[in-house]
Design an enzyme around this catalytic site. Structure first.
Site, short mmCIF file in Angstrom:
data_model
loop_
_atom_site.label_atom_id
_atom_site.label_comp_id
_atom_site.label_asym_id
_atom_site.label_seq_id
_atom_site.Cartn_x
_atom_site.Cartn_y
_atom_site.Cartn_z
N GLU A 114 62.28 102.45 22.65
CA GLU A 114 60.96 103.04 22.90
C GLU A 114 59.89 102.34 22.04
OE1 GLU A 114 62.37 107.25 22.37
OE2 GLU A 114 61.17 107.52 24.18
N GLU B 160 69.80 108.84 24.97
CA GLU B 160 69.50 110.23 24.56
C GLU B 160 70.25 111.27 25.39
OE1 GLU B 160 67.37 107.80 24.81
OE2 GLU B 160 66.03 107.81 23.09
#
Ligand code: NAD
Length: 698
Positions: free
Chosen positions: A108, A128
Site C-alpha cells: 500500500e 490482509e
C-alpha cells in the site's frame, strides 16, 4: 515499545530513506514517524530532487505490525494512511525500491509512491484477508487503478503473494531490474526528476471496467460460495467496487469503514489469535534458543502399518532418507508398494513431479534386521499399541542404536515415562504423536517425558518445521492434549444420544457450528472398536462405571465404522459418504427403552454447548496441570488435529469470546439437569479462578 527506524541519507541529489525494523520491516509507530521525517527533510532540502524508499536487508516491508493491533500505537499518528498521504503529496517524486517481501501495508505504501522499481525475487501481495481483514490504507482503491479491477479483486480476495516479475509490463511497475536495486532505483529517480515535469499520483488515475455491474455480480456469487464463515472476502469486493463507483476519497472512506467493522469481528480476532498461536506453538517455554540441536540426516520407522507408512512418506517428502522395519517381509513389501502408490497418486493429481516421486522412493529402504538401524539419527516407533510390544522394541533399539540417536514413540495413549524406562537413555526418548493420515494431517504432538532432554525436545520441534508439521508440546497423560479432550466431547455426544437427540441432529448441529465432521462421523472414521476396547478394560477395572450401552451394542454388531462399511452410519464400498442407517436409529430406540429413558427434544444450542464446553473444561484442566504450555497450544491442536472451525479460533479462544463466567454458568445449569452425570460439569479449577477474576485463557 515501538521499534524500527528509517535511516535518512542523501546520495548526490537523491534522498534515500532506508526502512530498518527487523525481522520484516513492519510499519511500527517509530518507523512511520521516521518515514514522514525523511520525506519532510527531502522536501526542505533544496539540493534534493527526488526520494527513494527502500528496505534494509529484510525486504521492503511485510506491512502493518500486527503485534500493535491490540495496542493504541497502531492508531497513533501518523497512521499508515497518513504516511502514504504525505508521500503522495510530496512535491518531489518518491520512488519505491522494492526487494524481498512487499506485502500488505508495504505494498500500500509502494502504491502511494509516484514510481515503483522492483528487483528479481521481490514478492508483492495484499494478504490482509488471511487475517480476516481488507487492506486498510488505500490498497483497495489504488491497486485497481494500476492493474485493473479484475486482477485487483483476484489479488485482494485471495491474499496470494505474487512474484514481482509477473507485473512487469503492467502499470504497477515502472522498472524491473535483475540486480543492484538501490543503485538502479537512485538512477531512475534522478532521471524522472530531470525529465518529467509532473509526477502522477495513483489516486488521480481512473478505474476502468467495461461492465462492472456484471463482473461484481459474478464475483460476489463465486466468492460468497467459497468464503462461507468469513466476511472479509466479500468486503474486499465491496471495497474494490467502491473504487469503480465513487471518487478516490469516497472510496477510501468506504474502505476505512469496512476495515473498522472487520477489525472488531469475531472472525478476524480468531484469525489474528491463530496467527500468533502458530508462532508460539512449537516453542518450549523453558528452553532457550541457544540449545544445541542434533542433526537428523536419516530416520528409521519401526512398524509398517497405517501410521508407519504415513510417517515414512512425510520424511521422504522432506528429503530425509528412511529405513522402515517390520516383523514380516510380506508386510514390508505391502508397505513399500502402498508408499509408492501414494507418491504415484500425487503425480497423477499433479501435486508432485514424477522425478521428485522417484527421488523420494530411492531414499526408502526396508529391513527385518534391527542392526540396520545402528547409524540412524532418529527412530520413530509405530507398532501395535501394546506396552509389552513397545518394551521389546525399545530394548532392542537401546542395544543397537548409536549414542545420540533420538528414540521416539508414536503411541497415542501409553505412558511415555514407562517407555523411556525400558532404555538406559531416557533422556533420548520422546513422543512424536502424528495424526492419521500422518502424511496429510498437519499436527504433531511432541510429548515431553519426565527425562526428555531439552536438546532432544528442541530437535524434534525444529524437525517438525522441516517436515511441514505444526508441533505442540504436551506433557505425559492419558491421551495427551488432543485425545484426552476429545474423550469428553464424544462422551457428551453419547449422552445426548441417550437423552433424545438423533445421531444426525448431533452431527448436524456441530457441523453447523463449523466442525469438519460431527462426532459420530468422526468415530466412524477413527474406528469404534478402539474406544470400545478401552471401555471394556475400564468396565472390568471399575464395575460401577456407567455403560455406554448404545455404543457397546453397535460394536457387538461389528459396526466398527468406515473400515467395516458399517458404524453409526453405513458406507458404500470406496465411498466416504455417511448414509443414514434406519437400523441404527432402531437400535438407539431399543436401548433407550431398555434404559427406561423418556427421550426429550434437545435444542441444537444445547448440543453445541455441551460438546464444546466439555472440550473447554478438560482443556482448562490440561492447562492447569501444565500438560499444555499455553491455551493457544490447545487451540492449535484442535484446529490442525480435529477440524475445529478456524473462524472460532479453537476451543479455548471460543470460550474466551463467549466469556468464561458465562461458560461456567451454563455448565452449572447443565449440572442441575444431568442427574447421575452431574459431576461431569464440575468446572475445572482454572476455569473457576479465571471466571471469578473476569479473565480469559488466552
Ligand atoms: P497398525 O496395526 O496399522 O500397524 C502396526 C504395525 O506394527 C504392523 O505392521 C505390525 O506388523 C508392526 N509391528 C508389530 N510388532 C512389531 C515389532 N515387534 N517390530 C516391528 N513391527 C511390528 O497400527 P497403527 O494404526 O499404524 O498404529 C501404530 C501406532 O501408532 C500405535 O501406537 C497407535 O496407537 C499409534 N497411532 C495410531 C493412530 C491411528 O489413527 N491409527 C493415530 C496416532 C497414533
Amino acid at each position: 515499545m515501538s521499534s524500527g527506524v528509517a535511516r535518512y541519507e542523501v546520495q548526490g541529489t537523491i534522498a534515500v530513506i532506508t526502512l530498518c525494523n527487523p525481522p520484516v520491516n513492519a510499519f511500527s509507530h517509530s518507523l512511520r514517524i521516521g518515514i514522514v521525517d525523511g520525506i519532510d527533510r527531502a522536501e526542505g532540502d533544496p539540493h534534493v530532487v527526488a526520494t527513494v524508499i527502500i528496505g534494509d536487508d529484510f525486504g521492503f516491508s511485510a506491512g502493518a505490525d500486527i503485534t500493535e493491533f491490540e495496542m493504541t500505537s497502531v492508531t497513533a499518528e501518523p497512521n499508515l494512511r497518513e504516511v502514504i498521504e504525505v508521500i503522495e503529496n510530496s512535491t518531489k517524486p518518491v520512488v519505491a525500491a522494492i526487494g524481498g517481501n512487499c506485502l500488505g501495508g508495504g505494498l500500500e505504501l509502494a502504491l502511494g509512491c509516484h514510481y515503483r522499481v522492483a528487483v528479481a525475487g521481490a514478492k508483492l501481495g495484499l494478504p490482509e484477508v488471511k487475517l480476516g481483514l481488507i487492506p486498510g490504507a488505500g490498497g483497495t482503491q489504488r491497486l485497481p487503478r494500476l492493474v485493473g479491477v479484475e486482477t485487483a479483486c483476484n489479488l485482494i480476495v485471495s491474499g496470494v503473494t505474487t512474484p514481482a516479475e509477473q507485473f512487469w509490463g503492467a502499470q504497477l511497475l515502472n522498472l524491473f531490474v535483475e540486480e543492484r536495486l538501490r543503485e538502479q532505483a537512485v538512477e531512475f529517480a534522478r532521471l524522472v526528476a530531470a525529465h518529467r515535469k509532473t509526477h502522477r499520483r495513483v489516486r488521480d488515475l481512473p478505474v476502468v471496467h467495461e461492465k462492472p455491474e456484471a463482473f461484481f455480480l459474478f464475483a460476489r456469487n463465486m466468492v460468497g460460495a467459497m468464503a462461507k464463515n468469513f466476511p472479509a472476502p466479500m468486503k474486499c469486493l465491496e471495497a474494490v467496487q467502491a473504487s469503480v463507483k465513487r471518487s478516490f476519497d469516497e472510496g477510501t472512506r468506504v474502505e476505512r469503514q469496512l476495515f473498522g467493522e472487520l477489525m472488531i469481528s469475531d472472525e478476524s480476532r480468531a484469525l489474528r489469535h491463530l496467527f500468533f498461536a502458530e508462532r508460539y506453538a512449537g516453542k518450549a517455554a523453558d528452553i532457550g534458543e541457544d540449545v544445541r540441536i542434533r542433526e537428523i540426516k536419516s530416520v528409521a520407522v519401526v512398524g509398517a502399518g497405517t501410521m508407519g507408512r504415513g510417517i515414512a512418506i512425510t520424511f521422504l517428502t522432506a528429503g530425509i532418507p528412511v529405513v522402515i522395519v517390520d516383523t514380516e517381509q510380506d508386510t514390508l513389501d505391502r508397505a513399500m508398494s502402498a508408499i509408492r502408490q501414494t507418491f504415484e497418486d500425487q503425480v497423477t493429481k499433479r501435486k508432485l513431479k514424477s522425478d521428485k516421486a522417484e527421488k523420494s522412493m530411492a531414499m526408502l529402504t526396508s529391513t527385518l534386521a534391527y542392526k540396520d538401524l545402528k547409524d540412524v539419527d532418529l527412530v520413530i516407533e509405530a507398532v501395535f499399541e501394546d506396552l509389552s510390544v513397545k518394551e521389546a522394541i525399545f530394548l532392542k533399539l537401546d542395544a543397537v542404536c548409536k549414542q545420540g540417536t533420538i528414540l521416539a514413540s508414536n503411541t497415542s495413549t501409553l505412558n511415555l515415562n514407562k517407555i523411556a524406562k525400558f532404555t538406559k537413555r531416557p533422556q533420548d526418548v520422546v513422543g512424536a504423536h502424528f495424526f492419521s493420515p500422518a502424511n496429510v494431517m498437519k499436527l504433531l504432538e511432541v510429548i515431553r517425558a519426565e527425562h526428555t532432554s531439552p536438546d532432544v525436545l528442541s530437535t524434534l520441534l525444529k524437525l517438525a518445521r522441516r517436515i511441514k508439521k505444526t508441533a505442540v508440546v504436551s506433557g505425559v497423560c492419558d491421551g495427551f492434549i488432543g485425545n484426552r479432550m476429545i474423550k469428553q466431547y464424544v462422551l457428551q455426544a453419547m449422552l445426548l444420544l441417550n437423552e433424545g437427540s438423533s445421531i444426525q441432529q448431533i452431527d448436524g448441529a456441530l457441523e453447523k457450528f463449523g466442525m469438519a465432521m460431527g462426532p459420530f462421523k468422526m468415530c466412524d472414521l477413527a474406528g469404534n472398536d478402539i474406544a470400545w476396547a478401552i471401555r471394556r478394560r475400564l468396565y472390568a477395572e471399575d464395575p460401577a462405571m456407567p455403560r455406554l450401552a448404545i455404543a457397546d451394542r453397535l460394536c457387538e454388531m461389528g459396526r466398527f465404522g468406515q473400515k467395516s462399511n458399517l458404524g453409526w452410519y453405513r458406507y458404500e464400498a470406496n465411498r466416504r459418504d455417511a448414509l443414514v442407517d434406519p437400523l441404527v436409529n432402531e437400535l438407539v430406540r431399543e436401548e433407550r427403552n431398555n434404559m427406561a429413558i423418556i427421550s426429550r427434544a434437545i435444542a441444537d444450542e444445547e448440543i453445541v454447548q455441551r460438546c464444546i464446553y466439555a472440550l473447554v473444561n478438560e482443556g482448562a484442566r490440561i492447562l492447569d496441570e501444565g500438560i499444555a504450555q499455553r491455551a493457544s497450544d490447545i487451540d492449535i491442536v484442535y484446529i490442525y488435529g480435529y477440524g475445529f472451525p478456524v473462524h472460532r479460533g479453537g476451543p479455548m479462544f471460543f470460550a474466551d469470546s463467549v466469556g468464561l463466567s458465562s461458560v461456567k454458568r451454563t455448565m452449572q445449569r447443565f449440572a442441575e439437569t444431568s442427574g447421575p452425570t452431574a459431576g461431569f460439569w464440575k468446572p475445572a479449577r482454572l476455569l473457576e479462578i479465571l471466571a471469578a477474576q473476569g479473565k480469559t485463557f488466552n
